[in-house]
Enzyme design. Structure first.
Site, mmCIF file in Angstrom:
data_model
loop_
_atom_site.group_PDB
_atom_site.id
_atom_site.type_symbol
_atom_site.label_atom_id
_atom_site.label_comp_id
_atom_site.label_asym_id
_atom_site.label_seq_id
_atom_site.Cartn_x
_atom_site.Cartn_y
_atom_site.Cartn_z
ATOM 1 N N ALA A 274 -74.849 -30.920 82.333
ATOM 2 C CA ALA A 274 -75.550 -30.425 81.261
ATOM 3 C C ALA A 274 -74.106 -29.341 80.645
ATOM 4 O O ALA A 274 -73.064 -29.657 80.988
ATOM 5 C CB ALA A 274 -76.594 -29.306 81.808
ATOM 6 N N GLY B 24 -71.963 -27.585 83.033
ATOM 7 C CA GLY B 24 -71.131 -28.349 83.748
ATOM 8 C C GLY B 24 -70.100 -29.117 82.971
ATOM 9 O O GLY B 24 -68.803 -29.192 83.221
ATOM 10 N N ASN C 66 -73.614 -37.145 88.129
ATOM 11 C CA ASN C 66 -74.720 -36.580 87.475
ATOM 12 C C ASN C 66 -76.014 -37.565 87.971
ATOM 13 O O ASN C 66 -75.896 -38.706 88.021
ATOM 14 C CB ASN C 66 -74.860 -36.509 86.045
ATOM 15 C CG ASN C 66 -75.856 -35.720 85.509
ATOM 16 O OD1 ASN C 66 -75.877 -34.433 85.465
ATOM 17 N ND2 ASN C 66 -76.960 -36.162 85.130
ATOM 18 N N THR D 285 -78.895 -38.479 86.501
ATOM 19 C CA THR D 285 -78.846 -39.401 85.738
ATOM 20 C C THR D 285 -77.428 -39.765 85.203
ATOM 21 O O THR D 285 -76.705 -39.482 84.766
ATOM 22 C CB THR D 285 -79.716 -38.846 84.293
ATOM 23 O OG1 THR D 285 -80.657 -38.134 85.072
ATOM 24 C CG2 THR D 285 -79.990 -39.775 83.267
ATOM 25 N N ALA E 223 -81.120 -23.686 89.841
ATOM 26 C CA ALA E 223 -81.335 -22.946 90.919
ATOM 27 C C ALA E 223 -82.449 -23.501 91.731
ATOM 28 O O ALA E 223 -83.491 -23.973 90.999
ATOM 29 C CB ALA E 223 -81.252 -21.521 90.438
ATOM 30 N N ASN F 201 -77.058 -20.029 88.840
ATOM 31 C CA ASN F 201 -77.623 -18.487 88.904
ATOM 32 C C ASN F 201 -78.800 -18.606 90.182
ATOM 33 O O ASN F 201 -79.664 -18.280 90.057
ATOM 34 C CB ASN F 201 -78.546 -18.332 87.632
ATOM 35 C CG ASN F 201 -77.766 -17.380 86.698
ATOM 36 O OD1 ASN F 201 -76.816 -16.708 87.288
ATOM 37 N ND2 ASN F 201 -77.879 -17.209 85.364
ATOM 38 N N SER G 106 -70.189 -16.367 84.410
ATOM 39 C CA SER G 106 -70.947 -15.799 83.314
ATOM 40 C C SER G 106 -69.980 -16.064 81.741
ATOM 41 O O SER G 106 -68.710 -16.277 82.034
ATOM 42 C CB SER G 106 -71.048 -14.202 83.291
ATOM 43 O OG SER G 106 -71.527 -13.632 82.040
ATOM 44 N N LYS H 77 -73.183 -11.005 90.307
ATOM 45 C CA LYS H 77 -73.826 -11.711 89.235
ATOM 46 C C LYS H 77 -75.172 -11.280 88.797
ATOM 47 O O LYS H 77 -75.538 -11.400 87.481
ATOM 48 C CB LYS H 77 -73.836 -13.297 89.188
ATOM 49 C CG LYS H 77 -74.397 -14.200 88.025
ATOM 50 C CD LYS H 77 -73.408 -13.783 86.931
ATOM 51 C CE LYS H 77 -73.824 -14.990 85.650
ATOM 52 N NZ LYS H 77 -75.095 -15.161 85.411
ATOM 53 N N HIS I 129 -74.769 -7.992 87.320
ATOM 54 C CA HIS I 129 -74.243 -8.254 85.872
ATOM 55 C C HIS I 129 -75.344 -8.698 85.108
ATOM 56 O O HIS I 129 -75.490 -8.277 83.820
ATOM 57 C CB HIS I 129 -73.271 -9.304 86.083
ATOM 58 C CG HIS I 129 -73.193 -10.185 84.531
ATOM 59 N ND1 HIS I 129 -73.801 -10.904 83.889
ATOM 60 C CD2 HIS I 129 -72.073 -9.825 83.831
ATOM 61 C CE1 HIS I 129 -73.213 -11.257 82.742
ATOM 62 N NE2 HIS I 129 -72.224 -10.618 82.672
ATOM 63 N N ASN I 130 -76.427 -9.553 85.021
ATOM 64 C CA ASN I 130 -77.558 -10.042 84.483
ATOM 65 C C ASN I 130 -78.452 -8.679 84.070
ATOM 66 O O ASN I 130 -79.031 -8.735 82.971
ATOM 67 C CB ASN I 130 -77.906 -11.228 85.119
ATOM 68 C CG ASN I 130 -77.343 -12.333 84.843
ATOM 69 O OD1 ASN I 130 -76.120 -12.416 84.783
ATOM 70 N ND2 ASN I 130 -77.963 -13.641 84.611
ATOM 71 N N GLU J 27 -76.805 -6.639 81.692
ATOM 72 C CA GLU J 27 -77.024 -7.523 80.569
ATOM 73 C C GLU J 27 -78.445 -7.349 79.814
ATOM 74 O O GLU J 27 -78.410 -6.948 78.490
ATOM 75 C CB GLU J 27 -76.870 -9.247 80.763
ATOM 76 C CG GLU J 27 -76.804 -9.744 79.223
ATOM 77 C CD GLU J 27 -76.904 -11.227 80.020
ATOM 78 O OE1 GLU J 27 -77.551 -12.217 79.673
ATOM 79 O OE2 GLU J 27 -75.633 -11.560 80.645
ATOM 80 N N ARG K 255 -99.153 14.184 100.259
ATOM 81 C CA ARG K 255 -98.940 13.217 101.139
ATOM 82 C C ARG K 255 -99.515 13.672 102.474
ATOM 83 O O ARG K 255 -100.093 12.912 103.443
ATOM 84 C CB ARG K 255 -97.703 12.636 101.220
ATOM 85 C CG ARG K 255 -97.222 11.804 100.041
ATOM 86 C CD ARG K 255 -95.707 10.900 100.208
ATOM 87 N NE ARG K 255 -95.985 10.038 101.144
ATOM 88 C CZ ARG K 255 -95.281 9.936 102.312
ATOM 89 N NH1 ARG K 255 -94.345 10.760 102.573
ATOM 90 N NH2 ARG K 255 -95.162 8.600 102.899
#
Length: 485
Positions: A12, A15, A33, A35, A77, A103, A129, A184, A187-188, A191, A448
């Protein structure tokens, strides 16, 4: 025939671009791949005449690789990763390396590392990333997994990743098993927070100050020259200037419903599991959820009134716009402080030895959250690797205190005008809570203990000693078992 330095599964856009990047740095790459027509199209198209070997089965891919074989998966994933691992294991020899560059959720990477190592192989789960542009020209990479694998992939990863001004690579070993994918994920999450903060600044300027998209373009262009200099501010500047075929700003024609792929949600869940107040990123995720309720919001706007007032004519637009800039910077500091607190907590839970200054360096280039600001975070953790919270670093401590008056002004104005600023507001509430020496949780513990005999600690007794009060006179002296959920 010369053997390939690395094999890559999944052609994709990410990649393909990573393969082109690797080949441009002098590496021979074998590709596969599922496909297989994609392999043919790639090797006869973009990859023609380059040191890229097309293969049409996993057996052929593995046979084309130099030992120790390195096979990198850039596939969706989840189940596809497990399927490829199971197909690759019988084809590989002891010491060969399987790499997941997708991911993936960090618990999956922890499980896969243990499984692959049990078969005598090595495993790396690496965050990548920077999107398609980063994959081609230099991403930020966050590898973790089997430590013995790092020496074999380090020359490739550090050659293809982004570099900062002094040439330092935005890629280094993060830690064992799922550490790379955890970093990661954070990080996201950051983001998500950065994007939501920018969107709130945009809505305040559009709906409260009354700026046009061209005027906002100029504001973001100016902001990108200072402390807020970053990739996301830069693209926001460009988006606001982009016109549709009729000459109108295209951004105003885009439906206000945000999508998400789940990494922000994972960050929030991890924070809940760790008991870390990741409030800003949580609100950023929920803001996307609220945006998805478009039809319901349109009805609610009619029923509940959706009007906002413009800024008072007597108030200086320039002063208020600069106050928004300061609120954005202050909230951004909070977002990173919370993200780093989460990483520190997870490192203790999972036994990772994370290099926090190094992580900031990895994020300085190539990735979506790259910014000048990260250099200051690296400095903070280089000066004090045991820093418990970014707000306690001398630079960030002084900086955020200087921003507080403008920050409060913006949040108060938004509340009064009825403009939602969930991330700005959550950040300010966290700041006020974190610097509050006495919170009302004493009353909460009393509640409580009253309804569930959950006990409490006392200010006049040592920590760890628990008490129970018979609040009603007929509740008895038996207390509940103490545990932390």
């Amino acid at each position: 025939m010369k053997k390939a330095d690395i094999g890559l599964i999944g052609l994709a856009v990410m990649g393909e671009n990573l393969v082109m990047n690797m080949e441009s740095k002098g590496f021979t790459v074998a590709v596969y791949n599922r496909t297989t027509s994609k392999v043919t199209n790639f090797v006869e198209g973009r990859a023609k005449g380059k040191n890229i070997i097309g293969t049409y089965s996993l057996e052929e891919l593995v046979a084309s690789l130099a030992k120790p074989r390195k096979v990198m998966m850039m596939v969706k994933a989840g189940a596809p990763v497990d399927e490829f691992i199971d197909k690759l294991i019988p084809l590989l020899d002891e010491g060969d390396i399987i790499i997941d560059g997708g991911n993936s959720h960090f618990p999956d990477t922890m499980r896969r590392t243990q499984y692959v190592e049990s078969k005598g192989l090595l495993y790396i789960g690496t965050g990548v990333s920077g999107g398609e542009e980063g994959a081609l020209n230099g991403p930020s990479m966050m590898p973790g997994g089997s430590p013995a694998a790092w020496q074999h992939v380090k020359p490739i990863f550090q050659a293809i990743c982004a570099k900062v001004e002094d040439g330092s690579p935005c890629c280094d070993w993060v830690g064992e098993n799922g550490a790379g994918h955890f970093v990661k994920m954070v990080h996201n999450g950051i983001e998500y927070g950065d994007m939501q903060l920018i969107c709130e600044a945009y809505q305040l300027m559009r709906d409260y100050v009354g700026l046009s998209d061209d005027e906002m373009h100029d504001v973001f262009a100016e902001w990108n020259k200072g402390e807020l200099d970053s990739y996301l501010i830069e693209i926001t500047r460009d988006i606001l200037a982009y016109k549709d075929t009729d000459g109108e700003p295209i951004v105003e024609k885009i439906l206000d419903t945000a999508g998400q792929k789940g990494t922000g949600k994972w960050t929030g869940i991890a924070a809940l599991d760790e008991g870390v107040p990741l409030t800003l990123i949580g609100e950023a995720v929920f803001a996307r959820c609220l945006s998805a309720m478009k039809e319901e919001r349109v009805v609610a706007a009619e029923k509940l009134g959706g009007e906002t007032r413009k800024i008072a004519p007597t108030e200086s637009r320039e002063n208020f716009i600069d106050a928004i800039r300061q609120a954005l910077l202050a909230s951004k500091i909070i977002s990173y402080a919370q993200g780093y607190t989460l990483m520190r907590s997870a490192a203790k839970t999972y036994g990772w030895n994370l290099n926090y200054g190094g992580i900031a360096l990895m994020w300085r280039g190539g990735c979506i959250i790259r910014s000048v600001f990260l250099g200051k975070i690296k400095d903070a953790y280089d000066a004090n690797p045991e820093l418990t919270n970014l707000l306690l670093d001398p630079y960030f401590n002084e900086k955020i205190k200087s921003l507080v008056p403008a920050w409060r002004k913006v949040v108060a104005a938004a509340v009064e005008a009825g403009i939602p600023t969930p991330a700005f507001s959550a950040a300010l509430s966290y700041f006020d809570g974190y610097r509050c020496g006495r919170l009302p949780a004493n009353l909460l513990q009393a509640q409580r203990d009253y309804f569930g005999a959950h006990t409490y600690e006392r200010v006049d007794a040592p920590r760890g000693e628990f008490f129970h009060t018979n609040w009603t006179g007929h509740g008895g002296d038996t207390s509940a078992t103490i545990y932390t959920a």
